[in-house]
Design a protein around this motif. Structure first.
Motif, mmCIF file in Angstrom:
data_model
loop_
_atom_site.group_PDB
_atom_site.id
_atom_site.type_symbol
_atom_site.label_atom_id
_atom_site.label_comp_id
_atom_site.label_asym_id
_atom_site.label_seq_id
_atom_site.Cartn_x
_atom_site.Cartn_y
_atom_site.Cartn_z
ATOM 1 N N GLY A 88 -3.241 -2.071 -6.792
ATOM 2 C CA GLY A 88 -2.456 -2.646 -7.891
ATOM 3 C C GLY A 88 -2.510 -1.644 -9.289
ATOM 4 N N PHE A 91 -1.316 1.704 -8.791
ATOM 5 C CA PHE A 91 0.233 1.805 -8.955
ATOM 6 C C PHE A 91 0.505 1.828 -10.567
ATOM 7 N N GLU A 92 -0.055 0.995 -11.173
ATOM 8 C CA GLU A 92 0.253 0.799 -12.684
ATOM 9 C C GLU A 92 -0.170 2.417 -13.152
ATOM 10 N N ILE A 95 2.704 4.539 -11.717
ATOM 11 C CA ILE A 95 4.242 4.392 -12.457
ATOM 12 C C ILE A 95 3.990 5.024 -13.849
ATOM 13 N N SER A 102 -1.380 7.733 -5.366
ATOM 14 C CA SER A 102 -1.991 6.570 -5.572
ATOM 15 C C SER A 102 -2.517 5.980 -4.038
ATOM 16 N N ILE A 108 3.593 -0.694 -0.782
ATOM 17 C CA ILE A 108 4.310 -0.769 -2.017
ATOM 18 C C ILE A 108 4.916 -2.088 -2.258
ATOM 19 N N LYS A 109 4.840 -2.768 -3.188
ATOM 20 C CA LYS A 109 5.718 -3.964 -3.568
ATOM 21 C C LYS A 109 7.012 -3.482 -3.985
ATOM 22 N N GLU A 111 8.750 -4.687 -6.444
ATOM 23 C CA GLU A 111 8.466 -4.815 -7.969
ATOM 24 C C GLU A 111 7.808 -3.165 -8.389
ATOM 25 N N GLU A 112 6.984 -2.882 -7.588
ATOM 26 C CA GLU A 112 6.213 -1.407 -7.889
ATOM 27 C C GLU A 112 7.358 -0.318 -7.663
ATOM 28 N N SER A 115 9.717 -0.389 -10.311
ATOM 29 C CA SER A 115 9.161 0.297 -11.672
ATOM 30 C C SER A 115 9.385 1.817 -11.318
ATOM 31 N N LEU A 116 9.022 2.260 -10.483
ATOM 32 C CA LEU A 116 8.993 3.857 -10.130
ATOM 33 C C LEU A 116 10.574 4.607 -10.235
ATOM 34 N N ASP A 185 -6.688 -7.179 -8.370
ATOM 35 C CA ASP A 185 -5.583 -5.864 -8.479
ATOM 36 C C ASP A 185 -5.807 -5.009 -7.051
#
Length: 322
Positions: A88, A91-92, A95, A102, A108-109, A111-112, A115-116, A185
């Motif tokens: 996690g 990925f932050e 992004i 990464s 990958i989720k 929501e991730e 965000s990308l 994370d």
């Protein structure tokens, strides 16, 4: 290739891995004219310079540690830095555009991915290896040999009680269980939460850490401890840890690859920024080297290599980004 299983067992990974190399001035000064001529006549395509940054899963770290060190010898003009802030956390940074790749111990989720997309970052998912999330206890624990998936959930779900070994089997000690688990994370935490806890809360008394070596050391020292992490960390420490079979199945290369070690078998990934691969020769070259060597390195550190066709597919996807 060096003995990476031994290296893992004897070396504690830091919060970030920085491996790069430049030939020493002394070596360059004493090199023969023949060596200089050979270097001068090498194709320009073989010479790459620059820096590449990655971050992510501590589970994937043993594979990347080996690849980065061997890549440093192959391409001394490129410095590769790889953090281990968890899937996690990685990925932050991905992004935010801080990293070219990464590492992840889960897909990958949604929501991730969203965000990308919002950040305008296109990416490619590359498979690296298979892992079998391993449940381990101290070798001084002489009562636990096997647990069911139901046992694991009963032990690890927070229900307001003090968990004791005798809760699982009345013949086991009436001693409080000491829990060690990857940090929140971590993709390993997420995976265990999904397939074992079914999204319920993990026991609040657990010691959490993004550094799997911290978990290893805690479990080694306490007969009442139990924990889980990637298969390679068990393999590297199997002389001082005992793996617990799950529903009668032990994690091995064969049971992990076949899926018999269910539900704790899983793939490992790295996600790469398409623009960085297309625009940065160093990033492209490192990812190509990674895919060409991930299978051998996975075997070397204690994970399970993918079928060759999976690596060939990854290389083809990479080639398409040129």
């Amino acid at each position: 290739m060096r003995n990476w299983k031994f290296a893992m067992a004897s070396t504690i990974l830091g919060s970030a891995l920085v491996l790069g190399a430049c030939g020493s001035t002394e070596e360059a000064a004493t090199g023969s004219e023949t060596e200089e001529t050979t270097a001068d006549t090498a194709s320009d395509e073989a010479v790459v310079e620059g820096s590449v940054a990655g971050d992510g899963s501590s589970t994937v770290a043993p594979i990347m540690e080996g690849i980065v060190e061997e890549y440093a010898a192959a391409q001394p003009g490129v410095q590769v830095t790889v953090g281990v802030s968890g899937t996690g956390g990685g990925f932050e940074k991905f992004i935010q555009g801080e990293t070219a790749f990464s590492n992840a111990s889960r897909p990958i989720k949604e929501e991730e991915a969203a965000s990308l997309e919002e950040a305008g970052i296109d990416y490619t998912e590359f498979l690296l290896a298979y892992d079998g999330l391993s449940v381990v206890v101290s070798q001084d624990n002489d009562w636990v040999e096997d647990l069911t998936v139901e046992d694991l959930k009963k032990l690890w779900v927070e229900d307001g009680t003090t968990k004791k070994w005798s809760d699982i089997n009345p013949d086991w000690p009436d001693e409080e269980v000491v829990f060690y688990a990857p940090g929140t994370d971590s993709g390993t935490f997420d995976y265990f939460n999904e397939v074992i806890l079914e999204e319920e809360d993990l026991v609040k008394s657990a010691t959490l850490s993004e550094d799997d070596n911290t978990l290893v050391q805690g479990i080694q020292a306490d007969p009442n401890a139990i924990g889980f992490f990637g298969y390679a960390y068990y393999v590297a420490n199997q002389d001082t840890l005992k793996v617990v079979t799950i529903d009668g199945v032990e994690p091995t290369n064969e049971t992990i690859e076949s899926g018999e070690y269910a539900p704790l078998s899983r793939p490992l990934f790295t996600y790469a920024n398409n623009a960085k691969l297309a625009e940065d020769p160093a990033a492209y070259d490192f990812m190509q080297y990674t895919l060409e060597n991930a299978g051998a390195m996975a075997d070397a550190v204690g994970y399970v290599a993918l079928p060759q066709e999976e690596y060939d597919k990854g290389l083809a996807d990479l080639e398409a980004l040129k």
